[in-house]
Design a protein around this motif. Structure first.
Motif, mmCIF file in Angstrom:
data_model
loop_
_atom_site.group_PDB
_atom_site.id
_atom_site.type_symbol
_atom_site.label_atom_id
_atom_site.label_comp_id
_atom_site.label_asym_id
_atom_site.label_seq_id
_atom_site.Cartn_x
_atom_site.Cartn_y
_atom_site.Cartn_z
ATOM 1 N N HIS A 158 11.310 5.358 -2.838
ATOM 2 C CA HIS A 158 11.097 5.201 -1.544
ATOM 3 C C HIS A 158 12.472 4.830 -0.855
ATOM 4 O O HIS A 158 12.656 5.070 0.244
ATOM 5 C CB HIS A 158 10.097 4.499 -1.214
ATOM 6 C CG HIS A 158 8.749 4.892 -1.466
ATOM 7 N ND1 HIS A 158 8.457 5.996 -0.908
ATOM 8 C CD2 HIS A 158 7.577 4.448 -2.055
ATOM 9 C CE1 HIS A 158 6.966 6.397 -1.094
ATOM 10 N NE2 HIS A 158 6.602 5.503 -2.065
ATOM 11 N N ASP A 209 8.208 1.635 4.900
ATOM 12 C CA ASP A 209 9.095 1.092 5.987
ATOM 13 C C ASP A 209 9.386 -0.521 5.537
ATOM 14 O O ASP A 209 10.487 -0.974 5.502
ATOM 15 C CB ASP A 209 8.893 1.181 7.574
ATOM 16 C CG ASP A 209 9.149 2.657 7.978
ATOM 17 O OD1 ASP A 209 10.102 3.334 7.226
ATOM 18 O OD2 ASP A 209 8.394 2.829 8.832
ATOM 19 N N PRO A 243 2.170 4.840 -0.937
ATOM 20 C CA PRO A 243 1.458 6.172 -1.410
ATOM 21 C C PRO A 243 1.916 6.635 -2.603
ATOM 22 O O PRO A 243 3.043 6.209 -2.995
ATOM 23 C CB PRO A 243 1.950 7.025 -0.279
ATOM 24 C CG PRO A 243 3.255 6.506 0.441
ATOM 25 C CD PRO A 243 2.935 5.063 0.277
ATOM 26 N N CYS A 279 5.737 10.680 -2.054
ATOM 27 C CA CYS A 279 6.597 10.619 -0.945
ATOM 28 C C CYS A 279 5.891 11.506 0.354
ATOM 29 O O CYS A 279 6.363 12.640 0.143
ATOM 30 C CB CYS A 279 8.225 10.794 -1.149
ATOM 31 S SG CYS A 279 9.052 9.720 -2.178
ATOM 32 N N PRO A 280 5.624 11.075 1.241
ATOM 33 C CA PRO A 280 5.163 11.798 2.172
ATOM 34 C C PRO A 280 6.284 12.268 3.279
ATOM 35 O O PRO A 280 7.266 11.868 3.116
ATOM 36 C CB PRO A 280 4.278 10.731 3.192
ATOM 37 C CG PRO A 280 4.623 9.645 2.776
ATOM 38 C CD PRO A 280 5.340 9.565 1.405
ATOM 39 N N GLU A 338 6.839 12.000 6.496
ATOM 40 C CA GLU A 338 7.121 10.888 7.185
ATOM 41 C C GLU A 338 6.767 9.382 6.734
ATOM 42 O O GLU A 338 5.867 9.342 6.010
ATOM 43 C CB GLU A 338 6.428 10.775 8.450
ATOM 44 C CG GLU A 338 6.775 12.120 9.227
ATOM 45 C CD GLU A 338 8.394 12.282 9.648
ATOM 46 O OE1 GLU A 338 8.888 11.039 10.034
ATOM 47 O OE2 GLU A 338 8.958 13.253 9.596
ATOM 48 N N PRO A 339 7.943 8.480 6.861
ATOM 49 C CA PRO A 339 7.495 7.227 5.764
ATOM 50 C C PRO A 339 6.379 6.492 6.677
ATOM 51 O O PRO A 339 6.090 6.759 7.992
ATOM 52 C CB PRO A 339 8.862 6.259 6.181
ATOM 53 C CG PRO A 339 9.721 7.201 6.407
ATOM 54 C CD PRO A 339 9.082 8.747 7.106
ATOM 55 N N THR A 340 5.561 5.757 5.903
ATOM 56 C CA THR A 340 4.232 5.144 6.353
ATOM 57 C C THR A 340 4.694 3.856 6.495
ATOM 58 O O THR A 340 6.176 3.133 6.225
ATOM 59 C CB THR A 340 3.250 4.927 5.093
ATOM 60 O OG1 THR A 340 3.749 4.401 4.182
ATOM 61 C CG2 THR A 340 2.857 6.165 4.886
ATOM 62 N N PRO A 341 4.195 3.140 7.471
ATOM 63 C CA PRO A 341 4.404 1.454 7.532
ATOM 64 C C PRO A 341 4.790 0.577 6.217
ATOM 65 O O PRO A 341 5.755 0.000 6.189
ATOM 66 C CB PRO A 341 3.495 0.916 8.501
ATOM 67 C CG PRO A 341 2.783 2.068 9.050
ATOM 68 C CD PRO A 341 2.922 3.233 8.063
ATOM 69 N N ASP A 349 0.785 -1.355 -0.015
ATOM 70 C CA ASP A 349 -0.051 -0.067 -0.075
ATOM 71 C C ASP A 349 0.853 1.266 0.156
ATOM 72 O O ASP A 349 0.877 2.012 0.878
ATOM 73 C CB ASP A 349 -0.926 0.045 1.392
ATOM 74 C CG ASP A 349 -1.950 1.210 1.054
ATOM 75 O OD1 ASP A 349 -2.174 1.401 0.044
ATOM 76 O OD2 ASP A 349 -2.594 1.547 2.293
#
Length: 184
Positions: free
Chosen positions: A94, A61, A49, A52-53, A55-58, A47
């Motif tokens: 990422h 990661d 995004p 690139c936000p 803060e990294p999402t789970p 999932d």
């Protein structure tokens, strides 16, 4: 000797894609070799995004950790409009250090061009990330099937050549990274 950790990244996320079928074919071929331990990283199952936000999402990661654990990669990519999918570019972006000093091979597909336009652009991206791209490519012409006669023998020979190259480069770069960390 410890098997080379090979991540096969299926780069298309489109509905009805051929990438999962072609990826499974390649993974089955690679798993016949004792010298590689194969992991499948299907971008459709992540999932990630679309941008690139801050803060990294789970999910980011998890993807970055999979890239970091791998010692070599095969990217299964379609050719869309003489390039590769945006979802694949976003996923590649990422990670950064995780790609460095590791070999990358390509299994591409398309109609007529067998995805070679996408591969040439991906070579540029991975070179910028300090990865080593393999010269030989497995190219599947979707007009012939995925892969099926008359291309099955050609694709199987190409897959064996690619796996041989990845294994050699993967071991050489593993030893190099162990002897001295790569600094970009």
């Amino acid at each position: 000797m410890t098997p080379l950790r090979l991540a096969v990244i299926i780069g298309s996320t489109r509905e009805g894609r051929a990438g999962d079928r072609i990826g499974r074919w390649f993974v089955d071929r690679a798993r016949r070799r004792d010298e590689v331990a194969v992991t499948v990283v299907d971008l459709a199952d992540h999932d990630l995004p679309p941008s690139c936000p801050a803060e990294p999402t789970p999910a980011i990661d998890s993807f970055v950790a999979q890239v970091g654990r791998a010692e070599a990669f095969v990217v299964v990519t379609p050719e869309y409009n003489h390039s590769f999918p945006g979802s694949l570019k976003q996923a590649i972006d990422h990670a950064y250090d995780e790609w460095q000093a590791k070999p990358v091979g390509f299994v591409s597909y398309g109609c007529g061009s067998i995805g070679l336009h996408a591969v040439e652009q991906l070579r540029t991206v991975f070179t910028a990330l300090h990865a080593v791209t393999m010269r030989d490519v497995v190219g599947v012409d979707l007009l012939d099937g995925a892969p099926s006669p008359p291309t099955a023998d050609r694709c199987e020979r190409a897959a064996d050549v690619l796996l041989d190259q990845l294994h050699w480069w993967g071991l050489a770069l593993r030893e190099g990274r162990a002897a001295r960390p790569y600094v970009s």
